[in-house]
Design a protein around this motif. Structure first.
Motif, PDB file in Angstrom:
ATOM      1  N   UNK A  39      29.950  39.040  28.138  1.00 15.99           N
ATOM      2  CA  UNK A  39      30.675  38.126  28.423  1.00 15.99           C
ATOM      3  C   UNK A  39      29.692  36.789  28.499  1.00 15.99           C
ATOM      4  N   UNK A  40      28.589  37.241  29.458  1.00 16.87           N
ATOM      5  CA  UNK A  40      27.722  35.978  29.607  1.00 16.87           C
ATOM      6  C   UNK A  40      27.160  35.609  28.219  1.00 16.87           C
ATOM      7  N   UNK A  41      26.836  36.609  27.394  1.00 14.04           N
ATOM      8  CA  UNK A  41      26.180  36.114  25.937  1.00 14.04           C
ATOM      9  C   UNK A  41      27.312  35.355  25.232  1.00 14.04           C
ATOM     10  N   UNK A  42      28.595  35.983  25.006  1.00 14.42           N
ATOM     11  CA  UNK A  42      29.565  35.554  24.003  1.00 14.42           C
ATOM     12  C   UNK A  42      30.219  34.157  24.714  1.00 14.42           C
ATOM     13  N   UNK A  43      30.186  33.881  25.796  1.00 16.55           N
ATOM     14  CA  UNK A  43      30.864  32.604  26.534  1.00 16.55           C
ATOM     15  C   UNK A  43      29.689  31.899  27.049  1.00 16.55           C
ATOM     16  N   UNK A  44      28.458  32.245  26.844  1.00 25.31           N
ATOM     17  CA  UNK A  44      27.314  31.449  27.650  1.00 25.31           C
ATOM     18  C   UNK A  44      27.763  31.194  29.077  1.00 25.31           C
ATOM     19  N   UNK A  45      27.870  32.156  29.964  1.00 25.02           N
ATOM     20  CA  UNK A  45      28.428  32.046  31.292  1.00 25.02           C
ATOM     21  C   UNK A  45      27.141  32.311  32.203  1.00 25.02           C
ATOM     22  N   UNK A  46      26.907  31.612  33.480  1.00 22.00           N
ATOM     23  CA  UNK A  46      26.207  31.935  34.370  1.00 22.00           C
ATOM     24  C   UNK A  46      26.743  33.229  35.258  1.00 22.00           C
ATOM     25  N   UNK A  47      26.007  33.614  36.263  1.00 24.18           N
ATOM     26  CA  UNK A  47      26.281  34.765  37.134  1.00 24.18           C
ATOM     27  C   UNK A  47      27.603  34.243  37.895  1.00 24.18           C
ATOM     28  N   UNK A  48      27.455  32.885  38.233  1.00 27.19           N
ATOM     29  CA  UNK A  48      28.583  32.356  39.184  1.00 27.19           C
ATOM     30  C   UNK A  48      29.825  32.322  38.320  1.00 27.19           C
ATOM     31  N   UNK A  49      29.794  31.849  37.235  1.00 22.91           N
ATOM     32  CA  UNK A  49      31.092  31.725  36.333  1.00 22.91           C
ATOM     33  C   UNK A  49      31.708  33.302  36.048  1.00 22.91           C
ATOM     34  N   UNK A  50      30.620  34.109  35.743  1.00 24.80           N
ATOM     35  CA  UNK A  50      31.242  35.512  35.577  1.00 24.80           C
ATOM     36  C   UNK A  50      31.935  35.994  36.776  1.00 24.80           C
ATOM     37  N   UNK A  51      31.403  35.771  37.949  1.00 24.59           N
ATOM     38  CA  UNK A  51      32.211  36.057  39.141  1.00 24.59           C
ATOM     39  C   UNK A  51      33.277  35.288  39.481  1.00 24.59           C
ATOM     40  N   UNK A  52      33.382  34.182  39.010  1.00 20.82           N
ATOM     41  CA  UNK A  52      34.844  33.267  39.074  1.00 20.82           C
ATOM     42  C   UNK A  52      35.802  34.166  38.147  1.00 20.82           C
ATOM     43  N   UNK A  53      35.476  34.887  37.032  1.00 21.22           N
ATOM     44  CA  UNK A  53      36.541  35.597  36.242  1.00 21.22           C
ATOM     45  C   UNK A  53      37.293  36.437  37.143  1.00 21.22           C
ATOM     46  N   UNK A  54      36.532  37.154  38.026  1.00 22.04           N
ATOM     47  CA  UNK A  54      37.134  38.032  38.751  1.00 22.04           C
ATOM     48  C   UNK A  54      37.879  37.255  39.965  1.00 22.04           C
ATOM     49  N   UNK A  55      37.404  36.458  40.531  1.00 23.76           N
ATOM     50  CA  UNK A  55      37.904  35.530  41.491  1.00 23.76           C
ATOM     51  C   UNK A  55      39.349  34.920  41.043  1.00 23.76           C
ATOM     52  N   UNK A  56      39.388  34.601  39.892  1.00 23.17           N
ATOM     53  CA  UNK A  56      40.742  33.964  39.123  1.00 23.17           C
ATOM     54  C   UNK A  56      41.999  35.116  39.138  1.00 23.17           C
ATOM     55  N   UNK A  57      41.399  36.616  38.912  1.00 26.23           N
ATOM     56  CA  UNK A  57      42.416  37.377  38.951  1.00 26.23           C
ATOM     57  C   UNK A  57      43.262  37.574  40.175  1.00 26.23           C
ATOM     58  N   UNK A  58      42.307  37.149  41.236  1.00 28.68           N
ATOM     59  CA  UNK A  58      42.673  37.542  42.763  1.00 28.68           C
ATOM     60  C   UNK A  58      43.205  36.517  43.551  1.00 28.68           C
ATOM     61  N   UNK A  59      43.271  34.953  42.802  1.00 27.80           N
ATOM     62  CA  UNK A  59      43.684  34.235  43.634  1.00 27.80           C
ATOM     63  C   UNK A  59      45.168  34.077  43.880  1.00 27.80           C
ATOM     64  N   UNK A  60      46.084  34.551  42.806  1.00 23.94           N
ATOM     65  CA  UNK A  60      47.484  34.422  42.911  1.00 23.94           C
ATOM     66  C   UNK A  60      48.005  35.661  44.043  1.00 23.94           C
ATOM     67  N   UNK A  61      47.148  36.649  44.032  1.00 15.00           N
ATOM     68  CA  UNK A  61      47.851  37.583  45.272  1.00 15.00           C
ATOM     69  C   UNK A  61      47.624  37.062  46.623  1.00 15.00           C
ATOM     70  N   UNK A  62      46.948  35.847  46.760  1.00 15.22           N
ATOM     71  CA  UNK A  62      46.608  35.409  48.066  1.00 15.22           C
ATOM     72  C   UNK A  62      48.123  34.892  48.724  1.00 15.22           C
ATOM     73  N   UNK A  63      49.000  34.544  47.713  1.00 11.59           N
ATOM     74  CA  UNK A  63      50.431  34.506  48.260  1.00 11.59           C
ATOM     75  C   UNK A  63      51.335  35.582  47.603  1.00 11.59           C
ATOM     76  N   UNK A  64      50.998  35.848  46.402  1.00  8.14           N
ATOM     77  CA  UNK A  64      51.738  36.683  45.648  1.00  8.14           C
ATOM     78  C   UNK A  64      52.005  38.196  46.531  1.00  8.14           C
ATOM     79  N   UNK A  65      51.025  38.531  47.271  1.00  9.45           N
ATOM     80  CA  UNK A  65      51.373  39.977  48.100  1.00  9.45           C
ATOM     81  C   UNK A  65      52.049  39.586  48.961  1.00  9.45           C
ATOM     82  N   UNK A  66      52.233  38.581  49.746  1.00 13.11           N
ATOM     83  CA  UNK A  66      53.197  38.347  50.487  1.00 13.11           C
ATOM     84  C   UNK A  66      54.399  38.440  50.168  1.00 13.11           C
ATOM     85  N   UNK A  67      54.572  37.658  48.858  1.00 13.37           N
ATOM     86  CA  UNK A  67      55.932  37.710  48.118  1.00 13.37           C
ATOM     87  C   UNK A  67      56.328  39.095  48.066  1.00 13.37           C
TER      88      UNK A  67
END
Length: 423
Positions: A39-67
């Motif tokens: 992913x870093x090679x194909x999308x030209x990502x930094x380590x922080x941007x790679x970590x942000x991909x994981x965070x994006x999948x976890x952002x909605x559950x911040x409210x979604x888990x309560x619902x």
């Protein structure tokens, strides 16, 4: 307890279906770390941007888990979880058409919204079918679904990304998630009779409103549950996003070899969730509720100690060794991923009457902040300091702090009984 004749056989069908759905729904997201180099090679990502991909999948559950927790206390979990897994499948299929990094982030936000139902819903379903003497093992097996999905993802997705491109990995993730949705909807049912140890809706008090829920989250016992999970979730996130990069850049392993080690790490995590939860069952059949819960939580403390040891070792020369570093990551996989088995069994048995879904959903939602912030923060530390030692040191400090705080937390009467008293 009088056992319904169908429970003994069908509970294993429910456990198998819930475990598969857990693995299938988290398949793609669990593979992001293994695909890190590609992913870093194909999308030209930094380590922080790679970590942000994981965070994006976890952002909605911040409210979604309560619902999701509220929905699970009002509706049959088979439909709630099945719909959520379906959302994961559809969004990943659409995501295969994403033009680039920004669109992929948006897709993963939707994936996280769908996945919000799978964790608490599957846990509630399995907990309702198993009595206390086997509940830890059952919950551990079910929670092993996440690292088992990671094992398959780490084995398949990097090779698929290398041969067919990263878009093909989203199509594969969509197909697997769809199978999970169908499986859970088809096979998961509520038990014909309630079992002991898990409160039911019939026991719920009419006073269980928002004020009581907030008081529950402030209870010392619940605070201890949340603090320990926050640090261990952060460690789990760090293992997921940095393992392959560390092994490739610091221990000088080839990308393929590093991905294979990540497979072993996820397998160790799956084994840990089963073994640690099964060990927490020992001596539980005749124990009181309080002793059973404290016995399970002791294994969570063991995991905190083991994680601190492993993280500190990674920041030493052993973390640069092509032999020692993989062994340390396997150690961290067993304890840094395996802790979830006894933890979730402890939480389910501490839930207030008729509010198992709320307790699971709220505890998971509170800690989403750590899940969201940890991957990009660790990636940023790596980018700024050009090394992994600061990231591992930060995680070790968080785990050590949580250990000190939770050991000092005084014992209190069970949260379940206190919740009734507040009604």
């Amino acid at each position: 307890m009088t056992r319904h004749p169908g429970i003994g056989r069908y509970r294993w069908v429910v456990l198998t279906a819930a475990t598969f759905t857990q693995a299938a729904s988290g398949f793609f997201v669990q593979g992001i770390g293994a695909m890190g180099v590609h992913l870093r090679h194909d999308l030209d990502l930094s380590a922080a941007q790679l970590g942000l991909l994981l965070s994006a999948a976890q952002l909605a559950p911040l409210a979604g888990l309560l619902v999701a927790g509220e929905l699970l206390d009002r509706h049959d979990e088979r439909w709630v979880v099945g719909a959520g897994a379906g959302v994961v499948a559809v969004s990943l299929a659409v995501g295969s058409l994403a033009p680039g990094y920004a669109a992929l982030l948006l897709v993963l936000l939707v994936v996280g919204a769908g996945y919000s139902t799978v964790q608490p819903g599957g846990s509630k379903s399995v907990a309702s079918w198993f009595d206390p003497s086997r509940r830890g093992l059952a919950m551990g097996v079910r929670q092993a679904g996440l690292p088992l999905g990671g094992v398959l993802a780490a084995a398949v997705l990097p090779a698929l990304a290398a041969s067919a491109g990263w878009r093909a990995t989203l199509v594969a993730g969509a197909a697997v998630a769809f199978l999970g949705a169908i499986t859970f909807t088809a096979f998961c049912r509520r038990p014909p009779l309630p079992l002991t140890g898990i409160p039911t809706e019939a026991e719920a008090s009419t006073g269980a409103q928002a004020d009581g829920r907030l008081r529950l989250l402030r209870e010392p016992a619940m605070v201890r549950i949340l603090v320990s999970r926050t640090s261990l979730v952060a460690a789990h996130s760090g293992i997921g996003v940095l393992t392959v990069l560390h092994l490739h850049e610091t221990a000088s392993l080839a990308p393929g070899t590093a991905a294979l080690v990540f497979v072993a790490v996820q397998a160790a995590g799956a084994a840990g969730r089963i073994c640690l939860a099964a060990w927490s069952d020992r001596g539980r059949s005749g124990a009181s509720d309080g002793h059973r819960r404290s016995g399970r939580y002791a294994w969570v403390l063991v995991c905190l100690v083991a994680v601190v040891v492993g993280l500190v070792a990674l920041a030493t020369p052993a973390g640069r060794s092509p032999v020692a570093a993989p062994l340390l990551f396997v150690w961290l996989g067993f304890f840094g991923i395996g802790w979830y088995g006894p933890w979730v069994a402890h939480l389910a048995e501490s839930a207030p009457p008729g509010r198992t879904g709320f307790a699971l959903g709220s505890a998971m939602a509170v800690n989403q902040v750590a899940i969201i912030l940890t991957p990009p923060a660790l990636g940023l530390l790596k980018d700024v300091f050009h090394g992994f030692a600061p990231a591992w040191g930060l995680l070790a400090a968080l785990s050590a702090t949580a250990l000190a705080l939770t050991v000092r937390t005084p014992g209190t009467r069970p949260a379940r009984r206190h919740f009734r008293d507040m009604s």
